[in-house]
Write a protein that holds these residues in place. Structure first.
Motif, short mmCIF file in Angstrom:
data_model
loop_
_atom_site.label_atom_id
_atom_site.label_comp_id
_atom_site.label_asym_id
_atom_site.label_seq_id
_atom_site.Cartn_x
_atom_site.Cartn_y
_atom_site.Cartn_z
N GLY A 94 0.78 -1.23 0.00
CA GLY A 94 0.00 0.00 0.00
C GLY A 94 0.81 1.28 0.00
N VAL A 95 2.14 1.16 -0.06
CA VAL A 95 3.01 2.34 -0.06
C VAL A 95 3.04 2.94 -1.47
CG1 VAL A 95 5.37 3.16 0.31
CG2 VAL A 95 4.41 1.40 1.80
N ALA A 96 2.85 4.25 -1.57
CA ALA A 96 2.82 4.94 -2.86
C ALA A 96 4.19 4.87 -3.53
CB ALA A 96 2.42 6.39 -2.68
N VAL A 97 4.18 4.67 -4.85
CA VAL A 97 5.41 4.61 -5.65
C VAL A 97 5.47 5.90 -6.47
CG1 VAL A 97 6.65 3.36 -7.45
CG2 VAL A 97 5.30 2.10 -5.76
N ASN A 98 6.50 6.73 -6.23
CA ASN A 98 6.63 8.01 -6.92
C ASN A 98 7.77 8.04 -7.94
OD1 ASN A 98 4.50 9.38 -5.59
ND2 ASN A 98 5.80 9.61 -3.79
N ASN A 99 8.56 6.99 -8.02
CA ASN A 99 9.73 7.01 -8.89
C ASN A 99 9.56 6.17 -10.16
OD1 ASN A 99 9.72 4.55 -7.58
ND2 ASN A 99 11.93 4.46 -7.33
N ASN A 127 0.13 9.18 -7.20
CA ASN A 127 -0.87 9.53 -8.21
C ASN A 127 -0.18 10.23 -9.36
OD1 ASN A 127 -3.27 8.62 -6.84
ND2 ASN A 127 -2.97 10.34 -5.45
N TYR A 128 -0.23 9.62 -10.53
CA TYR A 128 0.37 10.17 -11.74
C TYR A 128 -0.77 10.76 -12.58
CZ TYR A 128 4.51 7.51 -10.48
OH TYR A 128 5.60 7.02 -9.82
N THR A 129 -0.75 12.08 -12.75
CA THR A 129 -1.80 12.76 -13.49
C THR A 129 -1.34 13.02 -14.92
OG1 THR A 129 -2.59 13.78 -11.47
CG2 THR A 129 -3.34 14.76 -13.53
#
Length: 164
Positions: A94-99, A127-129
């Motif tokens: 459940g940890v967000a992935v930003n890379n 969240n990738y917009t």
């Protein structure tokens, strides 16, 4: 004197007719094929030769990606005009992935001429917009994603519908 009965044979006419029919059928088939060309499947966003040569590796990488990450799209419906899509990427805990390096393509299933390549305009908390982008045709659209996170590589397809 006996009358000689002459019989007429149509066999040569039938053979010639069949040959002419085959030539016409071939010409019609070629015309239809030229008017409706086969579109390349864009699911993997690569040339089909590269996909064909590396399909086993692609499937293996996809399996590894699916065991490590969860993916969710924000929309299943578009409006005519300006739209955007948000893709949420998290690991299995459940940890967000930003890379992640994400490329997205909007495509119509029946043609590649309306394809739109998209890159994320904003990344925040997994969240990738993507967007804004213009939708100008109603109907079914495919959202195709190619995601690279380190050694993991995944491909995903989602359906969306544009309404007027």
């Amino acid at each position: 004197m006996d009358k000689v009965k002459s019989e007429r044979t149509y066999y040569p006419h039938v053979v010639v007719g069949m040959i002419i029919g085959c030539v016409i059928a071939c010409a019609i088939t070629v015309k239809i094929a030229m008017d409706h060309p086969v579109e390349m499947d864009t699911f993997y966003m690569e040339k089909y030769q590269k996909v064909e040569n590396n399909i086993n590796e692609i499937i293996e990488l996809q399996g590894k990606f699916d065991t490590q990450f969860n993916l969710a799209y924000s929309t299943e419906k578009f409006e005519m005009g300006q739209n955007s899509i948000t893709l949420k990427l998290t690991d299995k805990s459940g940890v967000a992935v930003n890379n992640a390096n994400i490329t997205m393509m909007l495509s119509r299933p029946d043609s590649n001429k309306d394809n739109k390549q998209l890159l994320p305009s904003k990344v925040e908390n997994g969240n990738y917009t993507f967007g804004p982008f213009e939708i100008n045709k109603p109907g079914r659209w495919q959202i195709l994603s190619k995601i690279n996170v380190g050694e993991f590589k995944g491909y995903h397809k989602n359906e969306a519908y544009a309404a007027q």
